[in-house]
Design an enzyme around this catalytic site. Structure first.
Site, PDB file in Angstrom:
ATOM      1  N   ASN A 118       0.842  -1.205   0.000  1.00 29.16           N
ATOM      2  CA  ASN A 118       0.000   0.000   0.000  1.00 29.16           C
ATOM      3  C   ASN A 118       0.870   1.245   0.000  1.00 29.16           C
ATOM      4  O   ASN A 118       1.973   1.258   0.550  1.00 29.16           O
ATOM      5  CB  ASN A 118      -0.966  -0.014   1.196  1.00 29.16           C
ATOM      6  CG  ASN A 118      -0.416   0.720   2.404  1.00 29.16           C
ATOM      7  OD1 ASN A 118      -0.461   1.950   2.471  1.00 29.16           O
ATOM      8  ND2 ASN A 118       0.124  -0.042   3.355  1.00 29.16           N
ATOM      9  N   PHE A 122      -1.512   8.179   4.583  1.00 29.25           N
ATOM     10  CA  PHE A 122      -2.287   8.824   5.653  1.00 29.25           C
ATOM     11  C   PHE A 122      -3.531   9.530   5.115  1.00 29.25           C
ATOM     12  O   PHE A 122      -3.845  10.661   5.511  1.00 29.25           O
ATOM     13  CB  PHE A 122      -1.430   9.846   6.430  1.00 29.25           C
ATOM     14  CG  PHE A 122      -0.331   9.267   7.264  1.00 29.25           C
ATOM     15  CD1 PHE A 122      -0.233   7.911   7.530  1.00 29.25           C
ATOM     16  CD2 PHE A 122       0.642  10.112   7.809  1.00 29.25           C
ATOM     17  CE1 PHE A 122       0.797   7.397   8.317  1.00 29.25           C
ATOM     18  CE2 PHE A 122       1.674   9.613   8.600  1.00 29.25           C
ATOM     19  CZ  PHE A 122       1.752   8.251   8.848  1.00 29.25           C
ATOM     20  N   SER A 188       5.806   5.217   8.640  1.00 28.84           N
ATOM     21  CA  SER A 188       5.161   4.933   7.358  1.00 28.84           C
ATOM     22  C   SER A 188       6.110   5.297   6.225  1.00 28.84           C
ATOM     23  O   SER A 188       6.721   6.370   6.243  1.00 28.84           O
ATOM     24  CB  SER A 188       3.862   5.731   7.209  1.00 28.84           C
ATOM     25  OG  SER A 188       3.377   5.631   5.881  1.00 28.84           O
ATOM     26  N   ASN A 190       5.142   6.001   3.293  1.00 25.27           N
ATOM     27  CA  ASN A 190       4.328   6.639   2.248  1.00 25.27           C
ATOM     28  C   ASN A 190       4.115   8.133   2.439  1.00 25.27           C
ATOM     29  O   ASN A 190       3.353   8.750   1.712  1.00 25.27           O
ATOM     30  CB  ASN A 190       2.977   5.931   2.168  1.00 25.27           C
ATOM     31  CG  ASN A 190       3.131   4.464   1.834  1.00 25.27           C
ATOM     32  OD1 ASN A 190       3.951   4.103   0.984  1.00 25.27           O
ATOM     33  ND2 ASN A 190       2.383   3.609   2.515  1.00 25.27           N
ATOM     34  N   THR A 191       4.774   8.730   3.431  1.00 24.29           N
ATOM     35  CA  THR A 191       4.808  10.177   3.606  1.00 24.29           C
ATOM     36  C   THR A 191       6.258  10.611   3.470  1.00 24.29           C
ATOM     37  O   THR A 191       7.125  10.132   4.206  1.00 24.29           O
ATOM     38  CB  THR A 191       4.247  10.589   4.975  1.00 24.29           C
ATOM     39  OG1 THR A 191       2.865  10.225   5.046  1.00 24.29           O
ATOM     40  CG2 THR A 191       4.365  12.090   5.188  1.00 24.29           C
ATOM     41  N   LYS A 240       5.897   3.902  16.966  1.00 32.25           N
ATOM     42  CA  LYS A 240       5.882   2.839  15.960  1.00 32.25           C
ATOM     43  C   LYS A 240       7.052   3.015  15.005  1.00 32.25           C
ATOM     44  O   LYS A 240       7.220   4.076  14.392  1.00 32.25           O
ATOM     45  CB  LYS A 240       4.570   2.843  15.179  1.00 32.25           C
ATOM     46  CG  LYS A 240       4.405   1.636  14.260  1.00 32.25           C
ATOM     47  CD  LYS A 240       2.976   1.505  13.763  1.00 32.25           C
ATOM     48  CE  LYS A 240       2.764   0.220  12.986  1.00 32.25           C
ATOM     49  NZ  LYS A 240       1.351   0.041  12.588  1.00 32.25           N
ATOM     50  N   THR A 268       6.574  -3.994  13.935  1.00 30.46           N
ATOM     51  CA  THR A 268       7.037  -2.896  13.106  1.00 30.46           C
ATOM     52  C   THR A 268       5.948  -2.497  12.102  1.00 30.46           C
ATOM     53  O   THR A 268       4.926  -3.163  11.965  1.00 30.46           O
ATOM     54  CB  THR A 268       8.275  -3.311  12.284  1.00 30.46           C
ATOM     55  OG1 THR A 268       7.905  -4.399  11.412  1.00 30.46           O
ATOM     56  CG2 THR A 268       9.422  -3.729  13.164  1.00 30.46           C
ATOM     57  N   ASN A 269       6.264  -1.425  11.365  1.00 30.17           N
ATOM     58  CA  ASN A 269       5.430  -0.990  10.260  1.00 30.17           C
ATOM     59  C   ASN A 269       5.757  -1.842   9.016  1.00 30.17           C
ATOM     60  O   ASN A 269       6.404  -2.880   9.113  1.00 30.17           O
ATOM     61  CB  ASN A 269       5.683   0.498   9.991  1.00 30.17           C
ATOM     62  CG  ASN A 269       4.452   1.240   9.497  1.00 30.17           C
ATOM     63  OD1 ASN A 269       3.737   0.755   8.619  1.00 30.17           O
ATOM     64  ND2 ASN A 269       4.207   2.415  10.044  1.00 30.17           N
ATOM     65  N   THR A 270       5.299  -1.390   7.864  1.00 29.60           N
ATOM     66  CA  THR A 270       5.540  -2.122   6.615  1.00 29.60           C
ATOM     67  C   THR A 270       6.991  -1.957   6.159  1.00 29.60           C
ATOM     68  O   THR A 270       7.712  -1.069   6.612  1.00 29.60           O
ATOM     69  CB  THR A 270       4.600  -1.615   5.514  1.00 29.60           C
ATOM     70  OG1 THR A 270       4.806  -0.193   5.338  1.00 29.60           O
ATOM     71  CG2 THR A 270       3.151  -1.860   5.884  1.00 29.60           C
ATOM     72  N   GLY A 320       3.159  -9.526   9.744  1.00 31.84           N
ATOM     73  CA  GLY A 320       3.249 -10.864   9.183  1.00 31.84           C
ATOM     74  C   GLY A 320       2.503 -11.953   9.905  1.00 31.84           C
ATOM     75  O   GLY A 320       2.732 -13.130   9.628  1.00 31.84           O
TER      76      GLY A 320
END
Length: 370
Positions: A118, A122, A188, A190-191, A240, A268-270, A320
């Protein structure tokens, strides 16, 4: 488990949802949950919660399986998820101002790997709408030990990284009165530049500001003690972090968390790594990879954190978990409790109960042997 949910195995709705575009299916599901929570139709997904309480950061978690942030960014379905038997539900990430996120398409399934990619960014309706939804939730009513609620905060994409602290402080002030714990999301992918906040000096400055503001808020939202003073309401703060960290970075983060008085860490995050999914469709899409391929990377970071932080510092393990065995493995890696997201999409509410039962059984066996 309710009678109706036993008759309707998750494989049936999943087959229909997986024929839809991934984000359309996501939105459809959240709309359905928002409409049916607190109605008789909730029996389709309601489950008896596994009771396996554990105290972390001064909070009693009813069991050790929680919903990870990201699934319900606008806090619309808290009651529905609580009804599925989660011990704790984390919603967000919320930013101070509404923002649309990144251009679509931005969610991609990798079913051969039980994974998702993804790059949502946000996308959310902003802090005011988020808090209004939290205030509507009824999950605490009439329950002796309700699920705990975590509220996850981030920064707006348009906010320059050097001003990120301002956004986090706005988020903290907004969610503080309503949260059982607050999560500071600095991981994240993605930011733009967000993960740079995990670096030593940036993280120290951010967490120092958050810790100072938390002390002010604890007094502001405290209760009179009858002696002319106030008993502070000190809401735990978790941070996180990403799986894409080397051992030196993990060590620095662990030291900073302890130095700044943070109450726990979510690991953890992605991941940005693609080693485990090479050759599959969508592998080249940008964004964070979640699901089965991130399991070992997440567990590796958890082991390093546990070694660096000691046995008593709370760790929420996420990344996971596709089975009860995966959940137990994350506890064995050093997590105190776990969260699920992608596994929930692939396996449905049954994973919540199965994981909670397996962790409880492991804990009982460990106690018997000690």
């Amino acid at each position: 488990m309710s009678f109706l949910s036993a008759l309707l195995p998750y494989a049936l709705p999943r087959a229909l949802l997986f024929k839809m575009d991934a984000e359309a299916a996501h939105d459809f599901t959240l709309d359905a949950l928002a409409r049916t929570q607190n109605t008789p139709l909730a029996c389709a997904y309601r489950q008896t919660r596994v009771e396996d309480p554990i105290t972390l950061a001064g909070l009693i978690f009813p069991n050790r399986v929680g919903l990870a942030a990201g699934l319900d960014k606008n806090a619309r379905c808290i009651d529905a998820f609580a009804a599925m038997g989660f011990g704790f539900v984390e919603v967000g990430t919320v930013t101070p101002l509404p923002q649309p996120g990144n251009p679509k398409p931005r969610i991609f399934r990798l079913p051969q790997a039980n994974a998702l990619i993804n790059r949502l960014g946000f996308n959310n309706e902003g802090l005011d709408a988020f808090i209004a939804n939290v205030q509507k939730a009824k999950f605490r009513q009439g329950t002796e030990r309700p699920a705990l609620l975590g509220l996850n905060i981030g920064k707006n994409a348009a906010t320059p990284i050097e001003c990120a602290t301002d956004d986090y402080l706005k988020g903290l002030e907004g969610v503080y009165p309503h949260a059982d714990y607050v999560t500071v999301n600095i991981s994240s992918p993605n930011t733009k530049n967000l993960r740079s906040l995990q670096s030593d000096e940036a993280l120290d400055a951010l967490l120092s500001a958050i810790a100072a503001r938390r002390e002010q808020l604890a007094q502001q939202h405290g209760t009179p003690n009858g002696l002319g003073g106030v008993t502070p309401r000190r809401v735990p703060i978790f941070v996180k972090i990403a799986p894409d960290l080397d051992e030196a970075q993990v060590q620095l983060i662990a030291a900073t968390l302890k130095r700044q008085g943070m109450d726990g860490v979510i690991a953890t995050n992605t991941t940005l790594a693609r080693d485990a999914v090479q050759g599959l469709p969508h592998t080249e899409e940008t964004g964070g990879l979640s699901g089965a391929p991130v399991l070992e990377a997440s567990n590796h970071v958890i082991r390093q954190l546990r070694a660096a932080l000691g046995k008593d510092f709370p760790i929420i393990g996420v990344g996971g978990i596709l089975s009860a065995e995966d959940a137990v493995g994350k506890i064995e890696a050093g997590a105190d409790v776990v969260q699920i997201y992608t596994g929930f999409i692939y396996q449905g509410p049954g994973l919540v109960r199965g994981a909670a039962e397996a962790i409880k059984s492991r804990s009982s066996q460990s106690t018997a042997l000690s």
